[in-house]
Scaffold this active site. Sequence first.
Site, PDB file in Angstrom:
ATOM      1  N   LYS A  22      -1.937  -0.611  15.822  1.00 32.23           N
ATOM      2  CA  LYS A  22      -3.394  -0.735  15.657  1.00 32.23           C
ATOM      3  C   LYS A  22      -3.896  -2.003  16.323  1.00 32.23           C
ATOM      4  O   LYS A  22      -4.877  -1.985  17.072  1.00 32.23           O
ATOM      5  CB  LYS A  22      -3.729  -0.727  14.159  1.00 32.23           C
ATOM      6  CG  LYS A  22      -5.162  -0.443  13.848  1.00 32.23           C
ATOM      7  CD  LYS A  22      -5.403  -0.441  12.335  1.00 32.23           C
ATOM      8  CE  LYS A  22      -4.822   0.804  11.685  1.00 32.23           C
ATOM      9  NZ  LYS A  22      -4.747   0.670  10.211  1.00 32.23           N
ATOM     10  N   ARG A  92      -6.506  -4.622   7.387  1.00 33.49           N
ATOM     11  CA  ARG A  92      -5.890  -3.330   7.725  1.00 33.49           C
ATOM     12  C   ARG A  92      -4.434  -3.533   8.107  1.00 33.49           C
ATOM     13  O   ARG A  92      -4.099  -4.417   8.885  1.00 33.49           O
ATOM     14  CB  ARG A  92      -6.627  -2.703   8.923  1.00 33.49           C
ATOM     15  CG  ARG A  92      -8.126  -2.874   8.860  1.00 33.49           C
ATOM     16  CD  ARG A  92      -8.823  -2.424  10.135  1.00 33.49           C
ATOM     17  NE  ARG A  92      -8.659  -1.016  10.418  1.00 33.49           N
ATOM     18  CZ  ARG A  92      -9.067  -0.439  11.553  1.00 33.49           C
ATOM     19  NH1 ARG A  92      -9.622  -1.183  12.516  1.00 33.49           N
ATOM     20  NH2 ARG A  92      -8.894   0.844  11.746  1.00 33.49           N
ATOM     21  N   GLY A 101      -0.767   6.370   5.554  1.00 36.97           N
ATOM     22  CA  GLY A 101      -0.727   6.287   4.102  1.00 36.97           C
ATOM     23  C   GLY A 101       0.172   5.197   3.565  1.00 36.97           C
ATOM     24  O   GLY A 101       0.435   5.138   2.380  1.00 36.97           O
ATOM     25  N   MET A 103      -0.419   1.860   3.542  1.00 36.23           N
ATOM     26  CA  MET A 103      -1.235   1.012   2.702  1.00 36.23           C
ATOM     27  C   MET A 103      -2.690   1.345   2.904  1.00 36.23           C
ATOM     28  O   MET A 103      -3.107   1.661   4.011  1.00 36.23           O
ATOM     29  CB  MET A 103      -1.025  -0.447   3.041  1.00 36.23           C
ATOM     30  CG  MET A 103      -1.485  -1.315   1.898  1.00 36.23           C
ATOM     31  SD  MET A 103      -1.922  -2.955   2.370  1.00 36.23           S
ATOM     32  CE  MET A 103      -3.518  -2.694   3.085  1.00 36.23           C
ATOM     33  N   ARG A 336      -5.379   5.652  19.021  1.00 31.19           N
ATOM     34  CA  ARG A 336      -3.917   5.733  19.130  1.00 31.19           C
ATOM     35  C   ARG A 336      -3.590   7.107  19.681  1.00 31.19           C
ATOM     36  O   ARG A 336      -4.430   8.010  19.642  1.00 31.19           O
ATOM     37  CB  ARG A 336      -3.252   5.532  17.777  1.00 31.19           C
ATOM     38  CG  ARG A 336      -3.629   6.624  16.798  1.00 31.19           C
ATOM     39  CD  ARG A 336      -2.893   6.489  15.474  1.00 31.19           C
ATOM     40  NE  ARG A 336      -3.509   7.365  14.509  1.00 31.19           N
ATOM     41  CZ  ARG A 336      -3.578   7.137  13.204  1.00 31.19           C
ATOM     42  NH1 ARG A 336      -3.076   6.039  12.707  1.00 31.19           N
ATOM     43  NH2 ARG A 336      -4.149   7.992  12.391  1.00 31.19           N
ATOM     44  N   HIS A 454      25.695  23.247   0.766  1.00 35.96           N
ATOM     45  CA  HIS A 454      26.179  24.461   1.432  1.00 35.96           C
ATOM     46  C   HIS A 454      25.006  25.332   1.883  1.00 35.96           C
ATOM     47  O   HIS A 454      24.915  25.747   3.039  1.00 35.96           O
ATOM     48  CB  HIS A 454      27.089  25.248   0.480  1.00 35.96           C
ATOM     49  CG  HIS A 454      27.567  26.547   1.045  1.00 35.96           C
ATOM     50  ND1 HIS A 454      26.903  27.736   0.821  1.00 35.96           N
ATOM     51  CD2 HIS A 454      28.592  26.838   1.864  1.00 35.96           C
ATOM     52  CE1 HIS A 454      27.531  28.709   1.467  1.00 35.96           C
ATOM     53  NE2 HIS A 454      28.566  28.183   2.105  1.00 35.96           N
ATOM     54  N   SER A 763      37.097  17.966  20.608  1.00 29.93           N
ATOM     55  CA  SER A 763      35.754  18.196  20.096  1.00 29.93           C
ATOM     56  C   SER A 763      35.619  17.343  18.851  1.00 29.93           C
ATOM     57  O   SER A 763      36.428  17.446  17.928  1.00 29.93           O
ATOM     58  CB  SER A 763      35.567  19.673  19.770  1.00 29.93           C
ATOM     59  OG  SER A 763      34.285  19.860  19.215  1.00 29.93           O
ATOM     60  N   CYS A 830      30.889  18.808  17.878  1.00 32.89           N
ATOM     61  CA  CYS A 830      30.327  19.921  17.128  1.00 32.89           C
ATOM     62  C   CYS A 830      29.983  19.365  15.761  1.00 32.89           C
ATOM     63  O   CYS A 830      30.334  18.258  15.433  1.00 32.89           O
ATOM     64  CB  CYS A 830      31.303  21.080  17.039  1.00 32.89           C
ATOM     65  SG  CYS A 830      32.912  20.644  16.371  1.00 32.89           S
ATOM     66  N   TYR A 850      29.579  17.679  26.524  1.00 38.15           N
ATOM     67  CA  TYR A 850      28.602  18.575  25.901  1.00 38.15           C
ATOM     68  C   TYR A 850      28.415  18.248  24.424  1.00 38.15           C
ATOM     69  O   TYR A 850      29.231  17.569  23.811  1.00 38.15           O
ATOM     70  CB  TYR A 850      29.041  20.038  26.058  1.00 38.15           C
ATOM     71  CG  TYR A 850      30.270  20.399  25.260  1.00 38.15           C
ATOM     72  CD1 TYR A 850      30.159  20.830  23.942  1.00 38.15           C
ATOM     73  CD2 TYR A 850      31.548  20.304  25.813  1.00 38.15           C
ATOM     74  CE1 TYR A 850      31.284  21.141  23.197  1.00 38.15           C
ATOM     75  CE2 TYR A 850      32.675  20.613  25.076  1.00 38.15           C
ATOM     76  CZ  TYR A 850      32.538  21.029  23.760  1.00 38.15           C
ATOM     77  OH  TYR A 850      33.643  21.329  23.023  1.00 38.15           O
TER      78      TYR A 850
HETATM   79  P1  ADP Z   1      -5.559   3.859   8.297  1.00 33.54           P
HETATM   80  O1  ADP Z   1      -4.458   3.256   9.082  1.00 33.54           O
HETATM   81  O2  ADP Z   1      -5.145   4.377   6.955  1.00 33.54           O
HETATM   82  O3  ADP Z   1      -6.380   4.800   9.101  1.00 33.54           O
HETATM   83  P2  ADP Z   1      -7.523   1.865   8.820  1.00 33.54           P
HETATM   84  O4  ADP Z   1      -7.113   0.439   8.878  1.00 33.54           O
HETATM   85  O5  ADP Z   1      -7.702   2.532  10.112  1.00 33.54           O
HETATM   86  O6  ADP Z   1      -6.528   2.644   7.888  1.00 33.54           O
HETATM   87  O7  ADP Z   1      -8.863   1.922   8.007  1.00 33.54           O
HETATM   88  C1  ADP Z   1      -9.392   3.102   7.482  1.00 33.54           C
HETATM   89  C2  ADP Z   1     -10.867   3.194   7.706  1.00 33.54           C
HETATM   90  O8  ADP Z   1     -11.531   2.078   7.221  1.00 33.54           O
HETATM   91  C3  ADP Z   1     -11.247   3.239   9.167  1.00 33.54           C
HETATM   92  O9  ADP Z   1     -11.143   4.523   9.664  1.00 33.54           O
HETATM   93  C4  ADP Z   1     -12.694   2.812   9.117  1.00 33.54           C
HETATM   94  O10 ADP Z   1     -13.503   3.903   8.808  1.00 33.54           O
HETATM   95  C5  ADP Z   1     -12.699   1.818   7.989  1.00 33.54           C
HETATM   96  N1  ADP Z   1     -12.668   0.476   8.542  1.00 33.54           N
HETATM   97  C6  ADP Z   1     -11.617  -0.305   8.776  1.00 33.54           C
HETATM   98  N2  ADP Z   1     -11.995  -1.492   9.311  1.00 33.54           N
HETATM   99  C7  ADP Z   1     -13.335  -1.440   9.394  1.00 33.54           C
HETATM  100  C8  ADP Z   1     -14.331  -2.342   9.873  1.00 33.54           C
HETATM  101  N3  ADP Z   1     -14.001  -3.528  10.385  1.00 33.54           N
HETATM  102  N4  ADP Z   1     -15.602  -1.958   9.813  1.00 33.54           N
HETATM  103  C9  ADP Z   1     -15.931  -0.759   9.309  1.00 33.54           C
HETATM  104  N5  ADP Z   1     -15.063   0.144   8.845  1.00 33.54           N
HETATM  105  C10 ADP Z   1     -13.772  -0.191   8.889  1.00 33.54           C
HETATM  106 MG    MG Z   2      -7.087   4.403  10.803  1.00 36.39          MG
END
Ligand code: ADP
Ligand code: MG
Length: 875
Positions: A22, A92, A101, A103, A336, A454, A763, A830, A850
Amino acid sequence: MAKWVYLFKEGKADMKNLLGGKGANLAEMTNLGLPIPQGFTVTTEACTDYYNSGKRITDEIQTQIFDALSELEKIQGKKFGDTQDPLLVSVRSGARASMPGMMDTILNLGLNDVAVEGFAQKTGNPRFAYDSYRRFIQMFSDVVMEMSKTFFEGILDEIKEAKGAKFDTDLTADDLKEVIAKYKAIYQEKMGEEFPQDPKVQLMEAVKAVFRSWDNPRAIVYRRMNDIPGDWGTAVNVQAMVFGNMGNTSGTGVAFTRNPSTGAKGIYGEYLINAQGEDVVAGIRTPLPITRLEEDMPECYKEFMEIANKLENHYRDMQDMEFTIQEGKLYFLQTRSGKRTAPAAIQIACDLVDEGKITEEEAILRLDAKSLDQLLHPTFDPAALKAGEVIGSALPASPGAAAGKVYFTADDAKEAGERGERVILVRLETSPEDIEGMHAAQGILTVRGGMTSHAAVVARGMGTACVSGCGEIKINEEAKVFELGGHKIVEGDYISLDGSTGKIYLGDIKTVEASVGGNFGRIMEWADKFRTLKVRTNADTPADTANAVKLGAEGIGLCRTEHMFFEADRIPKIRKMILSDTVEAREAALNELIPFQKADFKAMYEVLEGKPMTVRYLDPPLHEFVPTDPEDIKALADDMGLTPEQVKAKCDELHEFNPMMGHRGCRLAVTYPEIARMQTRAVIEAAIEVKEEKGYDIVPEIMIPLVGEKKELKFVKDIVVETAEAVKKEKGSDIEYHIGTMIEIPRAALLANEIAEEAEFFSFGTNDLTQMTFGFSRDDAGKFLDSYYKAKIYESDPFARLDQSGVGQLVKMAAEKGRAQRADIKLGICGEHGGDPSSVEFCHKVGLNYVSCSPFRVPIARLAAAQAAIAESRQ
Ligand code: ADP
Ligand code: MG
Ligand code: MG
């Protein structure tokens, strides 16, 4: 002094290891001049340092965080913690590889009781200000303090109900003030202190929470499933907030540049007006399709599309983007490479090659070999699935969707199959005797057993859907009934299984067959062009062989002959052989088996059309074959002129304390040479006959299992050679054949140079080699491996993913010793590992000829072998 913190403008896309995915992409987008709320990234190294310092953030790192914060204040023209016009940030997480998911994000950090008033005044929008604060309290309490979400949801729901508000957006500023007061009260009650008012404390606590989240149980499981090392750590991104919840010209959304389920070209996504963060995915209000933005805010839409295209062209891949619109102004918050289904991955890879954006090699490298599995098995019809009711879930042991009538014994399953019914075999656990029933079934469900039980191993081999280890099931096999999720299912009732997700559904859900032509075929063609490693299959029946050849197998690397003896017309004969006291009696019984075994080999050779086949001689401990059913015991007794008691007594004599390390493998041929003689006759006669009848160039490969000593191999080899030569003479044939061995006992690996004096090929039987090297059995490992993962002793199951540092060393050493002794020795592997991408890569690196894997994994191995070759050529 080490640099622990980077402003977005200091980073780039290729700094993923340090900044996380990110953070690196936010930096890249900043440098591309896109509208990104600015911020900074605390590196993954800082996370590692946090753990190494006893879960503490050092002063040096803290100082750098606050220095970066000052820089951010300058860029934004606002002060963090200001009471009039505060700078608010989001915190974030962001690891190298995206870990959805792991954090939850914290938004609106920097607000407190005083700042929220200033914020209300400054924005002229008190409702919005209080909404932001209540969201912050809720997220901070949940994510940082790990308070249960339910407290906060309860309070919000109560007030909504009291005010007659349907949506959060219907609440007024005063309503929200009430919510905040209650939130703070519950915080005080549960945490025993006031909600933190100092923004700097809020920030440092949030950063620590992200670091901690790297090691939460969800993250650990996710890493194990996706081969992500535990020492990578996560970065933390601190970013200025923009607000999608400022009214009807604001909003937030997510979009993909192509459809992530089908791969179809064209923008795909959703957004919500007047919303923040996770509102879109939380499903509270129904989002609008992204194309509606064109009508609602045409300017924004145009800019959005321009940037989306720019990003896809820049990264040359389908992008998954998050954006927010604040009062008509568009911001990007994330991009991403988008996660996609296997069919979409294939479609997109082919399209990008056709569009000239990537090369064939790049297309190959980008695909996730493991995910090809999804393409080769039936799936549920999506519409039918929506209506289905989930009644339970367990381990996704063998992929594919299956629906059919429930049967509780292998025999019942087989009979139902013969009547043309679709069958789900439900068992407490399966055993080798269930093979035929498993073959007849569309899907298998077991109460006990893990991913390498199994049932799981056999089901994957056959390509049959399997869900295993469903401990919630209450089963009564005698009464032919089981209970799950409040439902009672009796024999003949329909259920459906998804072996890819582990879900169990009520009723007969429609399935759709897989197709392997088109784009899939193209990808496979490219893979074959680049790979040097050959790919064979493990197959014991002509049907499996035909299937594997269709999927690209270049021969059979492992034909397990024992599976041929479990069928109803054969097992009595092998039982007779096992329980006979004299060589003559055993030979007589074996002679009855020759026609069956020979017919099997002939059928296999015919399907193979000249491709090689390695036949492994009888391997399992003999007691696996003996009868347990009283009827079977009686029949055998009658056939042998004994009493049932005598038969039982003989069976008991076969009991071993540790069958995996007992009388099995080549030890059987040493004690009963007649078994090896029978098998040799069957193989050589079959080969000679098919060679003559069809004109294929057949060179049988005979493999002696479980060898640990050269003389042992020589002993069995002499028997094989003597018999083979006799057969050749009888038939007037000059057929060639090769004799080799499995390397699956550590001693064989250590003495591989000596063994290679006798063996023409090796093998690597990495299932046994793994269990003998680790000293624990595949069937029992499930009982304790979880504790080992928790204690971070092992990160993955060594039976699924080759242990390269230990077992791998034995493989490497044996390969080298084997080659040193016999330059043209053929080397293969194998066992389950032959279809695991990281293990395939290892096999490529150590120079095996192989890999051999179950039929449905052949395409995975072909792709993984190509990826290994391309990666190597780029170094
Ligand atoms: P995840 O990795 O779970 O997607 P993110 O870090 O991308 O978590 O954050 C989830 C959401 O939080 C983003 O999609 C966005 O909508 C909101 N968000 C995160 N940072 C900001 C920010 N600086 N301003 C506004 N919204 C934000
Ligand atoms: Mg996100
Ligand atoms: Mg073995």
